[in-house]
Motif scaffolding. Structure first.
Motif, PDB file in Angstrom:
ATOM      1  N   THR A 102       1.057  19.182  -8.192  1.00  0.00           N
ATOM      2  CA  THR A 102       1.763  18.504  -7.110  1.00  0.00           C
ATOM      3  C   THR A 102       1.076  17.184  -6.790  1.00  0.00           C
ATOM      4  N   PRO A 103       1.816  16.171  -6.389  1.00  0.00           N
ATOM      5  CA  PRO A 103       1.180  14.897  -6.023  1.00  0.00           C
ATOM      6  C   PRO A 103       0.353  15.004  -4.746  1.00  0.00           C
ATOM      7  N   ASP A 104       0.465  16.125  -4.033  1.00  0.00           N
ATOM      8  CA  ASP A 104      -0.300  16.301  -2.793  1.00  0.00           C
ATOM      9  C   ASP A 104      -1.722  16.797  -3.052  1.00  0.00           C
ATOM     10  N   SER A 105      -2.075  17.037  -4.306  1.00  0.00           N
ATOM     11  CA  SER A 105      -3.381  17.616  -4.619  1.00  0.00           C
ATOM     12  C   SER A 105      -4.501  16.579  -4.679  1.00  0.00           C
ATOM     13  N   ARG A 106      -4.150  15.302  -4.568  1.00  0.00           N
ATOM     14  CA  ARG A 106      -5.172  14.257  -4.681  1.00  0.00           C
ATOM     15  C   ARG A 106      -5.955  14.119  -3.377  1.00  0.00           C
ATOM     16  N   LEU A 107      -7.289  14.158  -3.475  1.00  0.00           N
ATOM     17  CA  LEU A 107      -8.142  14.091  -2.293  1.00  0.00           C
ATOM     18  C   LEU A 107      -8.110  12.699  -1.666  1.00  0.00           C
ATOM     19  N   THR A 108      -8.331  12.658  -0.367  1.00  0.00           N
ATOM     20  CA  THR A 108      -8.390  11.392   0.359  1.00  0.00           C
ATOM     21  C   THR A 108      -9.765  10.759   0.186  1.00  0.00           C
TER      22      THR A 108
ATOM     23  N   ARG B 161       0.818  -1.214   0.000  1.00  0.00           N
ATOM     24  CA  ARG B 161       0.000   0.000   0.000  1.00  0.00           C
ATOM     25  C   ARG B 161       0.856   1.270   0.000  1.00  0.00           C
ATOM     26  N   PRO B 162       1.714   1.432  -0.990  1.00  0.00           N
ATOM     27  CA  PRO B 162       2.528   2.653  -1.051  1.00  0.00           C
ATOM     28  C   PRO B 162       1.683   3.863  -1.406  1.00  0.00           C
ATOM     29  N   ARG B 163       2.149   5.048  -1.011  1.00  0.00           N
ATOM     30  CA  ARG B 163       1.486   6.304  -1.342  1.00  0.00           C
ATOM     31  C   ARG B 163       2.420   7.145  -2.199  1.00  0.00           C
ATOM     32  N   ILE B 164       1.853   8.002  -3.011  1.00  0.00           N
ATOM     33  CA  ILE B 164       2.640   8.901  -3.841  1.00  0.00           C
ATOM     34  C   ILE B 164       2.305  10.327  -3.467  1.00  0.00           C
ATOM     35  N   ASN B 165       3.182  10.949  -2.707  1.00  0.00           N
ATOM     36  CA  ASN B 165       3.050  12.354  -2.333  1.00  0.00           C
ATOM     37  C   ASN B 165       4.434  12.896  -2.003  1.00  0.00           C
ATOM     38  N   SER B 166       4.507  14.159  -1.610  1.00  0.00           N
ATOM     39  CA  SER B 166       5.810  14.787  -1.373  1.00  0.00           C
ATOM     40  C   SER B 166       6.504  14.248  -0.126  1.00  0.00           C
TER      41      SER B 166
ATOM     42  N   TYR C  98       4.329  -0.875 -10.426  1.00  0.00           N
ATOM     43  CA  TYR C  98       4.859  -0.330  -9.166  1.00  0.00           C
ATOM     44  C   TYR C  98       5.832   0.791  -9.554  1.00  0.00           C
ATOM     45  N   TYR C  99       5.270   1.954  -9.849  1.00  0.00           N
ATOM     46  CA  TYR C  99       6.041   3.060 -10.398  1.00  0.00           C
ATOM     47  C   TYR C  99       7.202   3.464  -9.491  1.00  0.00           C
ATOM     48  N   GLU C 100       7.006   3.380  -8.187  1.00  0.00           N
ATOM     49  CA  GLU C 100       8.045   3.793  -7.243  1.00  0.00           C
ATOM     50  C   GLU C 100       9.308   2.942  -7.355  1.00  0.00           C
ATOM     51  N   HIS C 101       9.186   1.722  -7.873  1.00  0.00           N
ATOM     52  CA  HIS C 101      10.338   0.844  -8.069  1.00  0.00           C
ATOM     53  C   HIS C 101      10.978   1.038  -9.445  1.00  0.00           C
TER      54      HIS C 101
ATOM     55  N   ASP D 125     -15.021  -0.247   2.230  1.00  0.00           N
ATOM     56  CA  ASP D 125     -14.038  -1.327   2.376  1.00  0.00           C
ATOM     57  C   ASP D 125     -12.632  -0.759   2.232  1.00  0.00           C
ATOM     58  N   VAL D 126     -11.749  -1.038   3.189  1.00  0.00           N
ATOM     59  CA  VAL D 126     -10.409  -0.458   3.174  1.00  0.00           C
ATOM     60  C   VAL D 126      -9.601  -0.919   1.963  1.00  0.00           C
ATOM     61  N   LYS D 127      -9.789  -2.155   1.513  1.00  0.00           N
ATOM     62  CA  LYS D 127      -9.059  -2.645   0.335  1.00  0.00           C
ATOM     63  C   LYS D 127      -9.483  -1.881  -0.913  1.00  0.00           C
ATOM     64  N   LEU D 128     -10.795  -1.679  -1.057  1.00  0.00           N
ATOM     65  CA  LEU D 128     -11.289  -0.937  -2.203  1.00  0.00           C
ATOM     66  C   LEU D 128     -10.918   0.540  -2.093  1.00  0.00           C
ATOM     67  N   ALA D 129     -10.904   1.051  -0.872  1.00  0.00           N
ATOM     68  CA  ALA D 129     -10.515   2.453  -0.667  1.00  0.00           C
ATOM     69  C   ALA D 129      -9.080   2.683  -1.123  1.00  0.00           C
ATOM     70  N   TYR D 130      -8.206   1.706  -0.850  1.00  0.00           N
ATOM     71  CA  TYR D 130      -6.821   1.873  -1.301  1.00  0.00           C
ATOM     72  C   TYR D 130      -6.739   1.840  -2.818  1.00  0.00           C
ATOM     73  N   VAL D 131      -7.532   0.981  -3.455  1.00  0.00           N
ATOM     74  CA  VAL D 131      -7.547   0.910  -4.917  1.00  0.00           C
ATOM     75  C   VAL D 131      -7.904   2.278  -5.501  1.00  0.00           C
ATOM     76  N   VAL D 132      -8.920   2.929  -4.922  1.00  0.00           N
ATOM     77  CA  VAL D 132      -9.335   4.249  -5.397  1.00  0.00           C
ATOM     78  C   VAL D 132      -8.229   5.275  -5.165  1.00  0.00           C
ATOM     79  N   GLN D 133      -7.631   5.236  -3.969  1.00  0.00           N
ATOM     80  CA  GLN D 133      -6.560   6.177  -3.649  1.00  0.00           C
ATOM     81  C   GLN D 133      -5.369   5.986  -4.583  1.00  0.00           C
ATOM     82  N   ARG D 134      -5.045   4.739  -4.850  1.00  0.00           N
ATOM     83  CA  ARG D 134      -3.932   4.438  -5.752  1.00  0.00           C
ATOM     84  C   ARG D 134      -4.220   4.964  -7.149  1.00  0.00           C
TER      85      ARG D 134
END
Length: 290
Positions: free
Chosen positions: A165-171, A130-135, A264-267, A177-186
């Motif tokens: 900025t990558p910080d502009s994405r809303l939470t 569950r990685p995040r992309i922000n500053s 996995y863009y971060e990698h 469901d937390v699993k589905l919530a992460y999919v949306v956030q990702r």
């Protein structure tokens, strides 16, 4: 070297022990993480440290999810969907309303994305960590120092050029469901990376093109809506290019390229973007100059 060893072994064997310890520490650095706590030295295998770090990321996302989650009934979700859709059509710049519509109307699409990610090894790793992309999670300055042609350099160039900025994405708020919530956030946090990989700007023509690719791959209702109704806001010259070049390319790319949510863009910051295109089966759009 012999004099150094003689010197170290002579008056003080303690010096020699320290030297050996430093050499061993350097050799173990690639395998172990050495921490100093309360005067004691603790050696931790890096694989365990990575596991701890990933557990922390998961816990952090769940904490953010619980703090922002707003529980709603099915009827309330329906009202939010209708209201946010109406506002979004009248004012496409309302990112907050587009986000609400995406969360309340896309449950089946979220499950489809989750299932597709679970069927891929790289997608599984993303879901697991569950990685995040922000500053705070991405060293943007480090990306600026990467060689031209790498994904990291292209991404930071995209952010700088478009003044985003990558910080502009809303939470996420309305997904239960937390699993589905992460999919949306990702999805939200990799959207700019998808723009980068596809070489699309943030103007209306670029956004509509990206929405077609995302709609084909994710089945998200808000992407489908953006792909179908977005062209109505194009200028006549843009519409001609859209119909002749952008739309056929977007349909072909969305259908044939690898599922972009499984990357996995971060990698891959240091990966040459041309190499990434080949791996993903993406042929860049070429529009003749008029």
């Amino acid at each position: 070297m012999c004099r150094l060893l003689k010197c170290c072994c002579g008056p003080s064997s303690k010096t020699m022990k320290m030297l050996i310890s430093l050499i061993m520490a350097r050799k173990l650095c690639g395998i172990y993480h050495v921490c100093y706590t309360w005067g004691k030295t603790n050696v931790i295998p890096r694989r365990f440290l990575a596991a701890i770090n990933n557990d922390f990321k998961r816990a952090k996302f769940e904490e953010d999810f619980l703090s922002s989650h707003i529980e709603t009934t099915g009827f309330q979700k329906f009202l939010l969907t209708v209201g946010s859709a109406a506002v979004s059509l009248l004012d496409p710049t309302r990112a907050d309303m587009i986000a609400v519509m995406g969360e309340t109307a896309g449950d089946s699409a979220f499950r489809y994305i989750l299932q597709t990610m679970q069927s891929d090894s790289e997608g599984q790793e993303i879901l697991r960590n569950r990685p995040r992309i922000n500053s705070l999670t991405v060293d943007l300055e480090k990306l600026r120092q990467m060689p031209d042609g790498t994904l990291g350099r292209a991404y930071i160039a995209f952010l700088d050029y478009n003044k985003v900025t990558p910080d502009s994405r809303l939470t996420v708020q309305f997904v239960d469901d937390v699993k589905l919530a992460y999919v949306v956030q990702r999805y939200r946090e990799v959207h700019d990376l998808i723009h980068t990989v596809l070489g699309m700007p943030t103007n209306m023509l670029g956004e509509v093109t990206v929405k077609w690719v995302e709609a084909i791959q994710t089945r998200l209702p808000m992407c489908v809506g953006g792909a179908l109704f977005g062209p109505l806001r194009l200028y006549p010259k843009q519409r001609q290019k859209y119909v002749k070049y952008y739309l056929p390319w977007a349909i072909q790319t969305g259908t044939n390229c690898k599922f972009l949510m499984n990357i996995y863009y971060e990698h891959r910051w240091e990966q040459p973007i041309i190499e990434l295109h080949e791996e993903l089966h993406i042929k860049m759009l070429e529009v003749p100059k008029s």
